[in-house]
Motif scaffolding. Structure first.
Motif, PDB file in Angstrom:
ATOM      1  N   THR A 114       0.845  -1.183   0.000  1.00 22.99           N
ATOM      2  CA  THR A 114       0.000   0.000   0.000  1.00 22.99           C
ATOM      3  C   THR A 114       0.882   1.234   0.000  1.00 22.99           C
ATOM      4  N   ILE A 115       0.560   2.188  -0.857  1.00 21.40           N
ATOM      5  CA  ILE A 115       1.271   3.457  -0.873  1.00 21.40           C
ATOM      6  C   ILE A 115       0.249   4.565  -0.678  1.00 21.40           C
ATOM      7  N   PRO A 116       0.367   5.285   0.445  1.00 18.06           N
ATOM      8  CA  PRO A 116      -0.510   6.445   0.643  1.00 18.06           C
ATOM      9  C   PRO A 116       0.121   7.668  -0.020  1.00 18.06           C
ATOM     10  N   ILE A 117      -0.682   8.445  -0.693  1.00 19.83           N
ATOM     11  CA  ILE A 117      -0.197   9.681  -1.305  1.00 19.83           C
ATOM     12  C   ILE A 117      -1.043  10.817  -0.744  1.00 19.83           C
ATOM     13  N   TRP A 118      -0.453  11.547   0.217  1.00 17.58           N
ATOM     14  CA  TRP A 118      -1.139  12.694   0.777  1.00 17.58           C
ATOM     15  C   TRP A 118      -0.962  13.861  -0.177  1.00 17.58           C
ATOM     16  N   MET A 119      -1.989  14.652  -0.320  1.00 18.01           N
ATOM     17  CA  MET A 119      -1.893  15.809  -1.213  1.00 18.01           C
ATOM     18  C   MET A 119      -2.603  16.993  -0.588  1.00 18.01           C
ATOM     19  N   ASN A 120      -2.337  18.139  -1.155  1.00 19.21           N
ATOM     20  CA  ASN A 120      -3.006  19.330  -0.645  1.00 19.21           C
ATOM     21  C   ASN A 120      -4.419  19.396  -1.221  1.00 19.21           C
ATOM     22  N   SER A 121      -5.230  20.250  -0.660  1.00 16.94           N
ATOM     23  CA  SER A 121      -6.636  20.320  -1.076  1.00 16.94           C
ATOM     24  C   SER A 121      -6.779  20.802  -2.521  1.00 16.94           C
ATOM     25  N   THR A 122      -5.854  21.619  -2.997  1.00 15.40           N
ATOM     26  CA  THR A 122      -5.918  22.092  -4.386  1.00 15.40           C
ATOM     27  C   THR A 122      -5.762  20.935  -5.364  1.00 15.40           C
ATOM     28  N   ASP A 123      -4.781  20.056  -5.107  1.00  9.72           N
ATOM     29  CA  ASP A 123      -4.581  18.897  -5.980  1.00  9.72           C
ATOM     30  C   ASP A 123      -5.757  17.933  -5.895  1.00  9.72           C
ATOM     31  N   ALA A 124      -6.311  17.765  -4.692  1.00 10.72           N
ATOM     32  CA  ALA A 124      -7.479  16.889  -4.541  1.00 10.72           C
ATOM     33  C   ALA A 124      -8.671  17.447  -5.312  1.00 10.72           C
ATOM     34  N   LEU A 125      -8.865  18.756  -5.236  1.00  8.85           N
ATOM     35  CA  LEU A 125      -9.954  19.376  -5.995  1.00  8.85           C
ATOM     36  C   LEU A 125      -9.734  19.232  -7.498  1.00  8.85           C
ATOM     37  N   TYR A 126      -8.480  19.290  -7.930  1.00  8.94           N
ATOM     38  CA  TYR A 126      -8.160  19.094  -9.346  1.00  8.94           C
ATOM     39  C   TYR A 126      -8.622  17.712  -9.806  1.00  8.94           C
ATOM     40  N   ILE A 127      -8.325  16.691  -9.013  1.00 10.82           N
ATOM     41  CA  ILE A 127      -8.729  15.329  -9.374  1.00 10.82           C
ATOM     42  C   ILE A 127     -10.246  15.213  -9.412  1.00 10.82           C
ATOM     43  N   VAL A 128     -10.917  15.738  -8.396  1.00  8.58           N
ATOM     44  CA  VAL A 128     -12.384  15.675  -8.352  1.00  8.58           C
ATOM     45  C   VAL A 128     -12.983  16.436  -9.536  1.00  8.58           C
ATOM     46  N   ALA A 129     -12.432  17.623  -9.835  1.00  8.98           N
ATOM     47  CA  ALA A 129     -12.943  18.413 -10.962  1.00  8.98           C
ATOM     48  C   ALA A 129     -12.743  17.668 -12.279  1.00  8.98           C
ATOM     49  N   GLU A 130     -11.605  17.016 -12.439  1.00 14.35           N
ATOM     50  CA  GLU A 130     -11.357  16.237 -13.658  1.00 14.35           C
ATOM     51  C   GLU A 130     -12.349  15.088 -13.789  1.00 14.35           C
ATOM     52  N   LEU A 131     -12.644  14.420 -12.674  1.00 19.68           N
ATOM     53  CA  LEU A 131     -13.609  13.314 -12.710  1.00 19.68           C
ATOM     54  C   LEU A 131     -15.002  13.818 -13.064  1.00 19.68           C
ATOM     55  N   ILE A 132     -15.388  14.949 -12.484  1.00 18.72           N
ATOM     56  CA  ILE A 132     -16.704  15.518 -12.795  1.00 18.72           C
ATOM     57  C   ILE A 132     -16.746  15.947 -14.250  1.00 18.72           C
TER      58      ILE A 132
END
Length: 166
Positions: free
Chosen positions: A31-49
């Motif tokens: 298992t590899i956890p990748i912590w990220m900042n909220s901006t990068d997380a929002l980028y991923i969510v926005a891309e999925l949407i």
């Protein structure tokens, strides 16, 4: 050599109060956890949407339009290294009968993996690097502490952390 991993979950780490993406191999042995900042997380969510919305219409995002125009295709997503706690990632794009490796941010790499339904190829040496706790003189962590943390990560259920809907 690379280890083929999949995005297992996307959650909020309740202790660090940061988004974390969990990568696991097929056997769920690593298992590899990748912590990220909220901006990068929002980028991923926005891309999925955007990807979901784009699938319902004929419109494409800029990257998809460029790939289509140049008859190119994203073939792989690779995490090569980690420096100062930041991952070095690349996207392998097949264009003109050749693979071109493009350096990308980790959030872009994970987004591409989700968008194109690709595994994330992780360099084997990263498993040792990520599991390294400290030097031998560091007495803050014992082997038992390290094993408990590894067990925690391997048995972590994203639902326990408040999984984001995707």
């Amino acid at each position: 050599m690379y280890l083929k991993m999949n995005i297992h979950g996307f959650a909020l780490d309740s202790i660090a109060q940061r988004p974390v993406v969990l990568l696991k191999d097929a056997d769920e042995a690593n298992t590899i956890p990748i912590w990220m900042n909220s901006t990068d997380a929002l980028y991923i969510v926005a891309e999925l949407i955007r990807h979901d919305a784009g699938a319902k219409s004929d419109r494409k995002d800029l990257l998809s339009a460029l790939l289509n125009h140049f008859d190119a295709e994203v073939k792989e997503v690779v995490i090569e290294d980690m420096k100062d706690g930041l991952f070095d990632a690349a996207a392998g794009v097949w264009v003109d009968d050749a693979m071109v490796m493009l350096p990308v941010r980790i959030s872009e790499a994970l987004s591409l993996a989700l968008k194109h339904n690709l595994p994330v190829m992780v360099a084997n040496h990263l498993l040792d690097k990520i599991s390294y706790v400290g030097d031998e003189d560091d007495e803050r962590f014992t082997d038992a502490d390290t094993r408990r943390f590894v067990d925690f990560l391997e048995n972590l259920d994203p639902a326990d952390l408040g999984k984001y809907p995707m």
